[in-house]
Design an enzyme around this catalytic site. Structure first.
Site, mmCIF file in Angstrom:
data_model
loop_
_atom_site.group_PDB
_atom_site.id
_atom_site.type_symbol
_atom_site.label_atom_id
_atom_site.label_comp_id
_atom_site.label_asym_id
_atom_site.label_seq_id
_atom_site.Cartn_x
_atom_site.Cartn_y
_atom_site.Cartn_z
ATOM 1 N N LYS A 44 -2.466 -9.736 10.593
ATOM 2 C CA LYS A 44 -2.556 -10.058 12.381
ATOM 3 C C LYS A 44 -3.307 -11.124 12.790
ATOM 4 O O LYS A 44 -4.460 -11.331 12.271
ATOM 5 C CB LYS A 44 -3.209 -8.634 12.664
ATOM 6 C CG LYS A 44 -2.427 -7.298 12.422
ATOM 7 C CD LYS A 44 -3.011 -6.029 12.969
ATOM 8 C CE LYS A 44 -2.261 -4.838 12.755
ATOM 9 N NZ LYS A 44 -1.167 -4.738 13.266
ATOM 10 N N ASP A 74 -5.473 6.636 4.429
ATOM 11 C CA ASP A 74 -4.427 5.953 4.935
ATOM 12 C C ASP A 74 -4.775 4.696 5.701
ATOM 13 O O ASP A 74 -4.224 3.580 5.608
ATOM 14 C CB ASP A 74 -3.587 6.956 5.997
ATOM 15 C CG ASP A 74 -2.339 6.310 6.412
ATOM 16 O OD1 ASP A 74 -1.781 5.788 6.035
ATOM 17 O OD2 ASP A 74 -2.102 6.215 7.531
ATOM 18 N N LYS A 126 0.940 -1.215 -0.017
ATOM 19 C CA LYS A 126 -0.042 -0.027 -0.119
ATOM 20 C C LYS A 126 0.923 1.154 -0.113
ATOM 21 O O LYS A 126 2.064 0.950 0.433
ATOM 22 C CB LYS A 126 -0.995 -0.043 1.019
ATOM 23 C CG LYS A 126 -0.471 0.654 2.459
ATOM 24 C CD LYS A 126 -1.411 0.740 3.430
ATOM 25 C CE LYS A 126 -2.156 2.118 3.843
ATOM 26 N NZ LYS A 126 -1.189 2.857 4.801
ATOM 27 N N HIS A 132 -7.204 -0.627 5.643
ATOM 28 C CA HIS A 132 -7.445 -1.657 6.855
ATOM 29 C C HIS A 132 -8.631 -1.798 7.208
ATOM 30 O O HIS A 132 -9.057 -2.661 7.687
ATOM 31 C CB HIS A 132 -6.329 -0.991 7.875
ATOM 32 C CG HIS A 132 -4.705 -0.851 7.272
ATOM 33 N ND1 HIS A 132 -4.226 -1.475 6.500
ATOM 34 C CD2 HIS A 132 -4.044 0.267 7.710
ATOM 35 C CE1 HIS A 132 -3.145 -1.338 6.375
ATOM 36 N NE2 HIS A 132 -3.137 -0.087 7.060
HETATM 37 C C1 BG6 Z 1 -0.051 1.936 7.793
HETATM 38 C C2 BG6 Z 1 -0.321 3.487 8.103
HETATM 39 O O1 BG6 Z 1 -0.630 1.358 7.042
HETATM 40 O O2 BG6 Z 1 -0.572 1.346 9.246
HETATM 41 C C3 BG6 Z 1 0.145 4.296 9.284
HETATM 42 O O3 BG6 Z 1 0.181 4.080 6.743
HETATM 43 C C4 BG6 Z 1 -0.460 3.541 10.294
HETATM 44 O O4 BG6 Z 1 -0.122 5.544 9.052
HETATM 45 C C5 BG6 Z 1 -0.160 1.999 10.385
HETATM 46 O O5 BG6 Z 1 0.502 3.981 11.704
HETATM 47 C C6 BG6 Z 1 -0.745 1.244 11.500
HETATM 48 O O6 BG6 Z 1 -0.292 -0.025 11.465
HETATM 49 P P1 BG6 Z 1 -0.299 -0.966 13.006
HETATM 50 O O7 BG6 Z 1 0.171 -2.302 12.401
HETATM 51 O O8 BG6 Z 1 0.696 -0.041 13.807
HETATM 52 O O9 BG6 Z 1 -1.599 -0.915 13.490
#
Ligand code: BG6
Length: 478
Positions: free
Chosen positions: A177, A230, A143, A235
């Site tokens: 995850k 983002d 991404k 996600h």
């Molecule tokens: C990334 C985003 O894809 O995921 C970030 O670009 C974000 O902004 C991150 O902080 C969060 O990932 P995780 O695994 O730390 O929850």
């Protein structure tokens, strides 16, 4: 169980993602005994480096990003034996023949494009013109997969000129995850929940991804994206899909992805009153978003909350509340399914709110908790209280939980195994953009500005109101 022998080429092999996530993750899989004798990792980038110098870089990455108690000199040496380097010019001809000569026949070939999307087309083309990409090779792309529908489509088309869909692994690391996969196990491996998993019994669902970090250091990228692009389009959309989808007929990549796609397509357009955007402000000497992003007048959101509806039989009438933001009180990601109250209380009026809530906690302290109502112990009459049935994975599974591997390492192993279940299909990505684009376009056209919020809290006031006006409330961010 070890995977089959492979040659994994990491384009952008000296970059941030490679050193922070990919290489340390591969080392942990090596330690876990998952990498066979015939596994080879080839870093490829623009810099002029010897194999030895690259191994030093990998050694430093492991020292920095693998827990100290999991580091082992002898094991590391064994891992580094499998690592080599090739200098490559993505936009020119240099290095490609050397790379071609390194690739072994009769071995799985995987190419990780750990580079900006502007290079995807060049890499794909050169892999083909130099005869490196066979029909069974896999490519992994990161991404952001596009900035909007048009750019995502263009990227899909570029990749499709050189590879077929079953060769393309689009990473969304949330799908790697542990608890995200557990979500499917809980839903489809138990009889208990699925009969209640619909608008008749579920009052609402909350999905929260709260972070304590700001955007300092990534302002360039982030300011052009904001929380919607983002986090939500990818996600959070993936989490929503897994929570809301119909049971796939089998745990097969396309069966699962077909069901996810139907969820995205069933999303209603979002009412502008059901969206709250926020931006963290400076406080007590810590910089606010505008300073962090070095964009003094930026209208980009570092927080967003939305209420969504799905128009399908299962979910008509059950709202989904999503929120995500930077610089909040705690780093926590969870999904909470709140069930409706029993239709009639035989115990009369009882103080407090007591619906059953199933909380699926993604991080930290992965686990699942179900709030149930019981009688308060003692002779005080029929007073009801709420207790959690709590399954923290760390407690329930003890040592085994050490193997809650990082999302990246799990996903890379899936690439080698040729399993696309936890990767986004091209049509899913496009559908998610097709949903997000008009929402973003509408707030841009109105010239909306995000509401400032204090760092260290739970986001802007209006986000609380988003639920209050429906007589509901967010779970605390902690
Ligand atoms: C990334 C985003 O894809 O995921 C970030 O670009 C974000 O902004 C991150 O902080 C969060 O990932 P995780 O695994 O730390 O929850």
């Amino acid at each position: 169980i070890p995977v089959d022998p492979f040659d994994l080429v990491i384009f952008g092999g000296t970059g941030d993602l490679a050193t922070r996530k990919i290489l340390p993750g591969l080392y942990r899989r090596f330690q876990a005994g998952q990498m066979p004798e015939g596994a080879r990792i080839i870093g490829a980038a623009r810099s002029e480096l010897t194999d030895e110098a690259y191994r030093e870089l990998v050694r430093a990455a492991v020292a920095e990003h693998v827990d100290a108690d999991r580091q082992d000199g002898a094991e590391l040496a064994g891992f580094l034996d499998r690592v080599s380097y090739t200098r490559i010019d993505a936009r020119g001809g240099d290095g490609w023949d050397t790379l071609a000569a390194k690739m072994r026949p009769d071995t799985i070939h995987a190419f990780y494009f750990s580079v900006g999307p502007g290079l995807f087309g060049d890499l794909a083309e050169r892999l083909n013109t130099h005869g490196i990409a066979g029909p069974d090779c896999r490519i992994v792309v990161e991404k952001p997969f596009g900035h909007d529908l048009a750019s995502a489509r263009a990227l899909n088309e570029t990749l499709a000129r050189h590879f077929v869909e079953h060769q393309i692994y689009r990473i969304d690391h949330y799908l790697g995850k542990e608890t995200v996969q557990n979500l499917m196990a809980v839903r489809f491996g138990n009889m208990l929940f699925e009969p209640l998993w619909n608008a008749q019994y579920v009052d609402h669902i909350q999905i929260t991804v709260a972070e304590t970090v700001g955007v300092g250091g990534r302002g360039d990228y982030y300011d052009k994206s904001g929380a919607m692009r983002d986090m939500v389009q990818n996600h959070m959309m993936q989490l929503l899909c897994l929570i809301a989808m119909e049971p796939p007929y089998t745990f097969d990549p396309d069966a699962v992805r077909d069901e996810k796609l139907k969820v995205i397509r069933a999303l209603d357009p979002v009412d502008p009153d059901d969206i709250v955007r926020g931006q963290y402000r400076a406080m007590n000497g810590t910089p606010g978003y505008l300073e962090d992003a070095e964009a003094p007048d930026s209208p980009t959101e570092s927080f967003i909350a939305l209420k969504l509806h799905l128009s399908n039989w299962r979910w008509k009438g059950t709202p989904f509340y999503l929120r995500t933001g930077k610089r909040l009180r705690a780093r926590t990601s969870e999904i909470a399914v709140t069930f409706k109250d029993p239709p009639h209380s035989i115990f009369g009026e009882q103080p407090g709110q007591r619906s059953n809530v199933l909380v699926i906690r993604l991080q930290p302290n992965e686990g699942i908790k179900l709030k149930v109502t019981i009688k308060e112990p003692g002779p005080g009459g029929m007073r009801l209280i709420e207790v959690p049935l709590d399954m923290s994975f760390a407690e329930a599974l003890g040592e085994g939980v050490r193997d809650i591997s990082d999302a990246y390492e799990r996903l890379i192993m899936d690439v080698i195994r040729g399993n696309q279940t936890l990767f986004m299909r091209g049509d899913e990505v496009e559908a998610a953009w097709a949903w997000a684009d008009p929402i973003i376009a509408a707030w841009e056209a109105r010239g909306d500005r995000p509401e400032p919020y204090d760092p260290g809290g739970s986001g802007p006031e209006d986000a609380l109101m988003l639920m209050h006006k429906d007589a509901r409330r967010w779970r605390e961010v902690r």
